[in-house]
Design a protein around this motif. Structure first.
Motif, PDB file in Angstrom:
ATOM      1  N   MET A   1       0.853  -1.157   0.000  1.00 27.25           N
ATOM      2  CA  MET A   1       0.000   0.000   0.000  1.00 27.25           C
ATOM      3  C   MET A   1       0.905   1.228   0.000  1.00 27.25           C
ATOM      4  O   MET A   1       1.920   1.251   0.683  1.00 27.25           O
ATOM      5  N   ILE A   2       0.524   2.207  -0.780  1.00 28.14           N
ATOM      6  CA  ILE A   2       1.272   3.457  -0.839  1.00 28.14           C
ATOM      7  C   ILE A   2       0.293   4.604  -0.645  1.00 28.14           C
ATOM      8  O   ILE A   2      -0.842   4.539  -1.107  1.00 28.14           O
ATOM      9  N   GLY A   3       0.717   5.622   0.075  1.00 30.70           N
ATOM     10  CA  GLY A   3      -0.163   6.748   0.316  1.00 30.70           C
ATOM     11  C   GLY A   3       0.556   7.913   0.956  1.00 30.70           C
ATOM     12  O   GLY A   3       1.777   7.906   1.096  1.00 30.70           O
ATOM     13  N   SER A   4      -0.221   8.894   1.363  1.00 34.12           N
ATOM     14  CA  SER A   4       0.352  10.092   1.966  1.00 34.12           C
ATOM     15  C   SER A   4      -0.011  10.215   3.444  1.00 34.12           C
ATOM     16  O   SER A   4       0.259  11.224   4.069  1.00 34.12           O
ATOM     17  N   TYR A   5      -0.589   9.188   4.016  1.00 29.51           N
ATOM     18  CA  TYR A   5      -0.970   9.163   5.423  1.00 29.51           C
ATOM     19  C   TYR A   5       0.283   9.036   6.273  1.00 29.51           C
ATOM     20  O   TYR A   5       1.153   8.209   5.988  1.00 29.51           O
ATOM     21  N   SER A   6       0.418   9.843   7.317  1.00 30.18           N
ATOM     22  CA  SER A   6       1.674   9.844   8.067  1.00 30.18           C
ATOM     23  C   SER A   6       1.552   9.400   9.517  1.00 30.18           C
ATOM     24  O   SER A   6       2.545   9.386  10.224  1.00 30.18           O
ATOM     25  N   PRO A  49       2.328  -1.246  -5.957  1.00 28.68           N
ATOM     26  CA  PRO A  49       1.498  -1.669  -4.830  1.00 28.68           C
ATOM     27  C   PRO A  49       0.113  -2.106  -5.306  1.00 28.68           C
ATOM     28  O   PRO A  49      -0.345  -1.708  -6.371  1.00 28.68           O
ATOM     29  N   ASN A  50      -0.536  -2.943  -4.517  1.00 25.88           N
ATOM     30  CA  ASN A  50      -1.897  -3.370  -4.827  1.00 25.88           C
ATOM     31  C   ASN A  50      -2.917  -2.300  -4.471  1.00 25.88           C
ATOM     32  O   ASN A  50      -3.998  -2.253  -5.036  1.00 25.88           O
TER      33      ASN A  50
END
Length: 108
Positions: A1-6, A49-50
């Motif tokens: 999983m890839i994202g901008s959540y920190s 990433p999925n």
């Protein structure tokens, strides 16, 4: 999983809860420094990433066409429920328990 959540601590807690329902699924999360500009490149790689986070403003923006090409059609009502549950859990607005209570476990 890839994202901008920190908030990694909260995300790890939700991964643990998710794995209580889906123990066979291995989750990992990557937050690149320049998410909006790197997302298309990451999705086109051999190690894509999925799951990835996107934003409504990306759709229809030529700069993000490569990102949009990797999106799935979530117009199916069940897919919409899965999407809503994933969004609410991923943003910390709902726990995995709350999502399962509201939407079900999505198991066959």
């Amino acid at each position: 999983m890839i994202g901008s959540y920190s908030n990694f601590e909260a995300l790890e807690a939700e991964f643990d809860r998710f794995n209580e329902f889906y123990p066979e699924v291995e989750l990992s999360y990557v937050k690149p420094d320049d998410y909006n500009n790197l997302l298309g490149t990451v999705l086109a790689s051999s190690n894509a990433p999925n799951i990835f986070f996107s934003y409504q403003w990306m759709y229809g923006n030529e700069k993000y066409q490569q990102v949009c090409d990797h999106m799935e059609d979530l117009s199916d009502p069940l897919a919409g429920q899965v999407r809503n549950a994933a969004y609410l859990v991923g943003t910390g607005k709902m726990t995995v328990d709350e999502a399962v209570g509201k939407y079900g476990s999505f198991k066959d």
